[in-house]
Design an enzyme around this catalytic site. Structure first.
Site, PDB file in Angstrom:
ATOM      1  N   ASP A 186       2.937  -0.095  36.703  1.00 39.44           N
ATOM      2  CA  ASP A 186       2.987   0.142  35.258  1.00 39.44           C
ATOM      3  C   ASP A 186       1.658  -0.202  34.582  1.00 39.44           C
ATOM      4  O   ASP A 186       1.420   0.207  33.448  1.00 39.44           O
ATOM      5  CB  ASP A 186       4.057  -0.770  34.631  1.00 39.44           C
ATOM      6  N   GLN A 226      11.921  -1.969  33.494  1.00 41.31           N
ATOM      7  CA  GLN A 226      11.956  -1.086  32.328  1.00 41.31           C
ATOM      8  C   GLN A 226      11.881  -1.902  31.040  1.00 41.31           C
ATOM      9  O   GLN A 226      12.572  -2.897  30.874  1.00 41.31           O
ATOM     10  CB  GLN A 226      13.225  -0.226  32.354  1.00 41.31           C
ATOM     11  N   LYS A 251      13.156   8.314  37.064  1.00 47.02           N
ATOM     12  CA  LYS A 251      12.128   7.763  37.958  1.00 47.02           C
ATOM     13  C   LYS A 251      12.658   7.668  39.390  1.00 47.02           C
ATOM     14  O   LYS A 251      11.977   8.058  40.352  1.00 47.02           O
ATOM     15  CB  LYS A 251      11.689   6.378  37.459  1.00 47.02           C
TER      16      LYS A 251
HETATM   17  N1  GUN Z   1       9.291   1.734  28.470  1.00 48.99           N
HETATM   18  C1  GUN Z   1       8.661   2.789  27.881  1.00 48.99           C
HETATM   19  N2  GUN Z   1       7.648   3.225  28.660  1.00 48.99           N
HETATM   20  C2  GUN Z   1       7.642   2.439  29.751  1.00 48.99           C
HETATM   21  C3  GUN Z   1       6.835   2.408  30.922  1.00 48.99           C
HETATM   22  O1  GUN Z   1       5.892   3.174  31.120  1.00 48.99           O
HETATM   23  N3  GUN Z   1       7.155   1.457  31.840  1.00 48.99           N
HETATM   24  C4  GUN Z   1       8.168   0.564  31.643  1.00 48.99           C
HETATM   25  N4  GUN Z   1       8.378  -0.356  32.583  1.00 48.99           N
HETATM   26  N5  GUN Z   1       8.921   0.561  30.575  1.00 48.99           N
HETATM   27  C5  GUN Z   1       8.665   1.501  29.640  1.00 48.99           C
END
Ligand code: GUN
Length: 294
Positions: A118, A95, A51
């Site tokens: 998110d 995350q 990311k």
């Molecule tokens: N863990 C798995 N997918 C995601 C996501 O899209 N965002 C976040 N913050 N954590 C994740």
């Protein structure tokens, strides 16, 4: 059988994003994303790294905050509040999953909903349920829907079975696909580990979306001839023949399912790159809103 190239579709979207970022930057507004990682889970670390790297590739501002696994809840919340107040940051992502002692719900609720790229904050969850165009939609569901649209797969009137009911994928995806309009208007069934006669339910799908988080769970008998299969799973399994002793597989047993499909996504190179592309797009949208340009 059509192999749905998520990587190529994501690249197209990312190159549009790069142009939008350049345009915003020229006006003094560079989209900024903060990614927060608590602990050292290797998969989470890899996601956070990609990311951060994609932000840089698109010309965005990115801060990566890594906190030790034993960080206190209060320290984490204080960091989120600091990022809420930082005008250079338009998107905040913590995350998931965090270590067990962290109250994830409290963390999510502390994020400013306007920076919740998110789409996990209750305000955005509610907006998605209401069909509000202002909602930040979670990136993986948004990526799945966009993949269907870009691949020319009609959802209107289709029976779509979403296998999995998580807050990150299954539940919001079902809401998106049943909404009115492009990439929606589907008849949606949400199936999960407790569904009776799961294989038969999945076999009734025109489009099957596997998001159950179990490696190669969807076998040949789950899929009808000519169905479209979208594989959201990213699972690492051991493979003594692989270089590092393991490899990534989806929630679908690709080799036995693919020959039956009209179209299917690979893992890796299917939904994964789309998720990151949608995160970048959400962050750009947030920046535009803060700048009064959207
Ligand atoms: N863990 C798995 N997918 C995601 C996501 O899209 N965002 C976040 N913050 N954590 C994740």
């Amino acid at each position: 059988m059509q192999l749905i190239d998520g990587k190529a579709i994501a690249q197209k979207i990312n190159s549009e994003s790069r142009q939008t970022v350049a345009w915003l930057t020229a006006q003094g507004h560079t989209p900024g994303l903060a990614v927060v990682l608590v602990g050292d889970d290797p998969a989470s670390r890899a996601y956070v790294r990609s990311k951060d790297a994609m932000c840089k590739e698109l010309g965005m501002y990115s801060v990566k905050k890594e906190l030790p696994a034993d960080v206190s809840q209060e320290t984490l919340l204080a960091l989120v509040r600091e990022l809420n107040a930082d005008p250079a940051i338009h998107g905040i992502l913590v995350q998931s999953p965090p270590p067990a002692h962290i109250d994830e719900r409290a963390v999510v609720e502390t994020i400013d909903p306007r920076k919740d790229v998110d789409g996990f904050h209750p305000v955005n969850v509610a907006k998605v349920a209401l069909g509000d165009a202002d909602a930040f939609v979670p990136c993986t569901p948004l990526g799945c829907q966009r993949l269907l649209i870009e691949s020319g797969i009609e959802t209107c009137g289709a029976h779509i079975v979403v296998l999995g009911r998580s807050m990150i994928v299954g539940k919001p995806l079902a809401l998106l696909l049943m909404q009115k309009g492009k990439g929606g208007d589907a008849t949606v069934t949400v199936a999960h580990s407790r569904t009776r006669d799961l294989a038969a339910v999945c076999r009734s799908a025109d489009i099957l979306i596997a998001a159950i988080g179990k490696p190669q769970f969807v076998r040949e008998n789950f899929v009808r001839d000519g169905a479209v299969v979208i594989d959201v799973g990213i699972n690492r399994i051991s493979d003594p023949t692989a270089k590092n002793g393991s490899r990534l597989v989806g929630d679908v047993a690709f080799d036995e399912v693919a020959p039956k499909c009209r179209a299917i996504t690979p893992v890796p190179g299917g939904v994964g790159p789309m998720t990151i592309a949608m995160l970048m797009a959400n962050t750009i949208t947030s920046c535009k809103r803060f700048a009064g340009l959207a």
